[in-house]
Motif scaffolding. Sequence first.
Motif, short mmCIF file in Angstrom:
data_model
loop_
_atom_site.label_atom_id
_atom_site.label_comp_id
_atom_site.label_asym_id
_atom_site.label_seq_id
_atom_site.Cartn_x
_atom_site.Cartn_y
_atom_site.Cartn_z
N HIS A 286 0.84 -1.20 0.00
CA HIS A 286 0.00 0.00 0.00
C HIS A 286 0.87 1.24 0.00
CE1 HIS A 286 -3.20 2.73 2.00
NE2 HIS A 286 -3.29 2.77 0.69
N LEU A 287 0.75 2.06 -1.06
CA LEU A 287 1.55 3.27 -1.19
C LEU A 287 0.85 4.50 -0.64
CD1 LEU A 287 2.80 2.72 -4.86
CD2 LEU A 287 3.95 2.07 -2.73
N GLY A 288 -0.45 4.41 -0.34
CA GLY A 288 -1.20 5.56 0.11
C GLY A 288 -1.53 6.49 -1.04
N ALA A 289 -2.07 7.66 -0.71
CA ALA A 289 -2.38 8.67 -1.74
C ALA A 289 -1.08 9.26 -2.28
CB ALA A 289 -3.27 9.76 -1.15
N LEU A 290 -1.00 9.39 -3.60
CA LEU A 290 0.23 9.85 -4.24
C LEU A 290 -0.01 11.13 -5.04
CD1 LEU A 290 1.58 6.47 -5.71
CD2 LEU A 290 2.20 7.54 -3.54
N SER A 291 1.00 11.96 -5.11
CA SER A 291 0.96 13.09 -6.04
C SER A 291 0.97 12.56 -7.47
CB SER A 291 2.18 13.99 -5.82
OG SER A 291 3.37 13.29 -6.20
N ALA A 292 0.66 13.43 -8.43
CA ALA A 292 0.65 13.01 -9.83
C ALA A 292 2.02 12.48 -10.25
CB ALA A 292 0.22 14.17 -10.73
N GLU A 293 3.08 13.14 -9.78
CA GLU A 293 4.44 12.72 -10.15
C GLU A 293 4.77 11.35 -9.57
OE1 GLU A 293 3.86 16.87 -10.80
OE2 GLU A 293 3.57 15.68 -8.97
N ASP A 294 4.41 11.11 -8.32
CA ASP A 294 4.68 9.81 -7.71
C ASP A 294 3.79 8.72 -8.31
OD1 ASP A 294 6.65 10.80 -6.06
OD2 ASP A 294 5.32 11.14 -4.36
N LEU A 295 2.55 9.10 -8.66
CA LEU A 295 1.68 8.11 -9.30
C LEU A 295 2.23 7.71 -10.67
CD1 LEU A 295 -0.89 6.45 -9.24
CD2 LEU A 295 -2.14 8.44 -10.11
N ALA A 296 2.79 8.67 -11.40
CA ALA A 296 3.41 8.34 -12.68
C ALA A 296 4.55 7.35 -12.48
CB ALA A 296 3.93 9.61 -13.36
N ASP A 297 5.32 7.51 -11.39
CA ASP A 297 6.37 6.55 -11.06
C ASP A 297 5.78 5.17 -10.75
OD1 ASP A 297 8.86 7.58 -11.42
OD2 ASP A 297 9.25 8.02 -9.31
N ALA A 298 4.62 5.16 -10.07
CA ALA A 298 3.99 3.88 -9.73
C ALA A 298 3.56 3.14 -10.99
CB ALA A 298 2.79 4.11 -8.81
N TYR A 299 3.00 3.86 -11.96
CA TYR A 299 2.65 3.20 -13.23
C TYR A 299 3.90 2.61 -13.88
CZ TYR A 299 -1.97 5.55 -13.19
OH TYR A 299 -3.23 5.97 -12.87
N ARG A 300 4.99 3.39 -13.89
CA ARG A 300 6.22 2.89 -14.54
C ARG A 300 6.83 1.73 -13.77
NH1 ARG A 300 6.60 8.36 -16.23
NH2 ARG A 300 7.53 9.09 -14.27
N ALA A 301 6.58 1.65 -12.46
CA ALA A 301 7.16 0.59 -11.66
C ALA A 301 6.45 -0.74 -11.85
CB ALA A 301 7.12 0.98 -10.18
N CYS A 302 5.19 -0.70 -12.31
CA CYS A 302 4.36 -1.91 -12.32
C CYS A 302 4.22 -2.50 -13.72
CB CYS A 302 2.98 -1.59 -11.72
SG CYS A 302 3.09 -1.18 -9.95
N ASP A 303 3.62 -3.69 -13.78
CA ASP A 303 3.55 -4.44 -15.03
C ASP A 303 2.14 -4.49 -15.62
OD1 ASP A 303 6.37 -5.73 -14.98
OD2 ASP A 303 5.55 -6.19 -13.00
N ILE A 304 1.11 -4.38 -14.77
CA ILE A 304 -0.29 -4.51 -15.19
C ILE A 304 -1.09 -3.52 -14.35
CG2 ILE A 304 -2.31 -6.06 -15.28
CD1 ILE A 304 -0.28 -8.41 -15.34
N PHE A 305 -2.16 -3.00 -14.93
CA PHE A 305 -3.08 -2.15 -14.18
C PHE A 305 -4.44 -2.83 -14.10
CE2 PHE A 305 -6.28 1.22 -13.78
CZ PHE A 305 -5.80 1.88 -12.66
N ALA A 306 -5.04 -2.83 -12.92
CA ALA A 306 -6.35 -3.46 -12.73
C ALA A 306 -7.26 -2.53 -11.95
CB ALA A 306 -6.22 -4.79 -12.01
#
Length: 404
Positions: A286-306
């Motif tokens: 659980h990363l908690g609520a993220l800023s737009a910049e950190d959320l963009a990092d989360a998308y790049r860190a992961c392999d699939i979105f659900a």
Amino acid sequence: MRNVRRRPRVLLVSHYYPPHLGGIENVVRNEALHLARHGADVTVLTSGDRAGTHDEDGVRVVRVAASNVVERRSGVPFPLFSPALLPTALRWARHADVVHVHDCLYASSWAAGLAAAVTRTPTVVTQHVGLVAHPSALVRAVQHVVYAVAGRPQLRRARRVLTLNADVAAFVRKLGARAEARHHLANGVDTSLFRPPADPAERAAARARLGLPAGRTLVLFAGRLVPKKGYGLLLDAHAGDAGDSGDSGDSGNALDTREAHDCAYDLVFAGDGDSAALTGRSGVHHLGALSAEDLADAYRACDIFALPSTAEGFPLTVQEAMASGLPVVTTDDPGYAPYGLDRGVALLVPRTVPALRAALDALVADPGGRAEMGTAARAFAEASFGWDRHVTALLGHYRDVGRG
């Protein structure tokens, strides 16, 4: 506008605005910035801990003091504004050529709609959602009352009513939005911020910054941890021993089972809400609520979105995930119909645990298929969701309805 101004004056109205985190506020901020870059004189009317007016990157942000006690106590994002809201709305409606309200559920929208009527300023409404299937009967009842009493007249008066998907289009039609006023307009996405990683090293670096494991396939969920978003279904699918009845509701059968089975992937949750449901689970981060910049990092860190959500149509996070080059698994919702998605771009599955589990297992087992779908998703996002495309269309609507 009809008597063309060099700089059209636009009043954008949103109940929240960054640094408050959420989908609508991010849309409004990006809309404001891109309108300003296209030459508009942009004012944002929103809430704040205290009243004040300041400039943010060429956008005038007018904050009216408001309390967030409702959100803190119930999770419902509904600021309670001070009495200064209406006179402030009147002042800036007089200044504007067009008042653009984002969602008609909130007090800021009601005040801006009244101010626009008094000053005879044309209005545009972007309606983001319809009725939210909230677990509280009281919240559901309040939604019905608010839309009937305040939303209906605002939608009927609006010169333009912009919707993001077929479900919301049907919702505003039932509330009386005129046929000639209704138009489809997709949210914009910053395809420079939300982009795929340049190489495996960038993905590894993003994982390290966010504290995510290096050697696991990661499935990302981004959104508030509320039932309508379907986070319980995703936990059940990951646990592997619950929800096999095919019940499409958020049964949460696995929510009392703290140890997941030996799954081939980990879940990553970005968002606030019922975080207690995630505590102590193996393979859940659980990363908690993220800023737009950190959320963009989360998308790049992961392999699939659900995102097995309901009654959302085409959520902004799905668009961001596609722009980030992720294969997407989401609910087979009729709201996607205007976009012409196919299985090569995103997997639209029934909102059941078995269907969700099967889709995720298949993608996890097929890295080549994931890469192909991610590439197709990125191309679709670039063609459909760029901010320049969105703002050009929006300025056209403003010209059609605005006063000179």
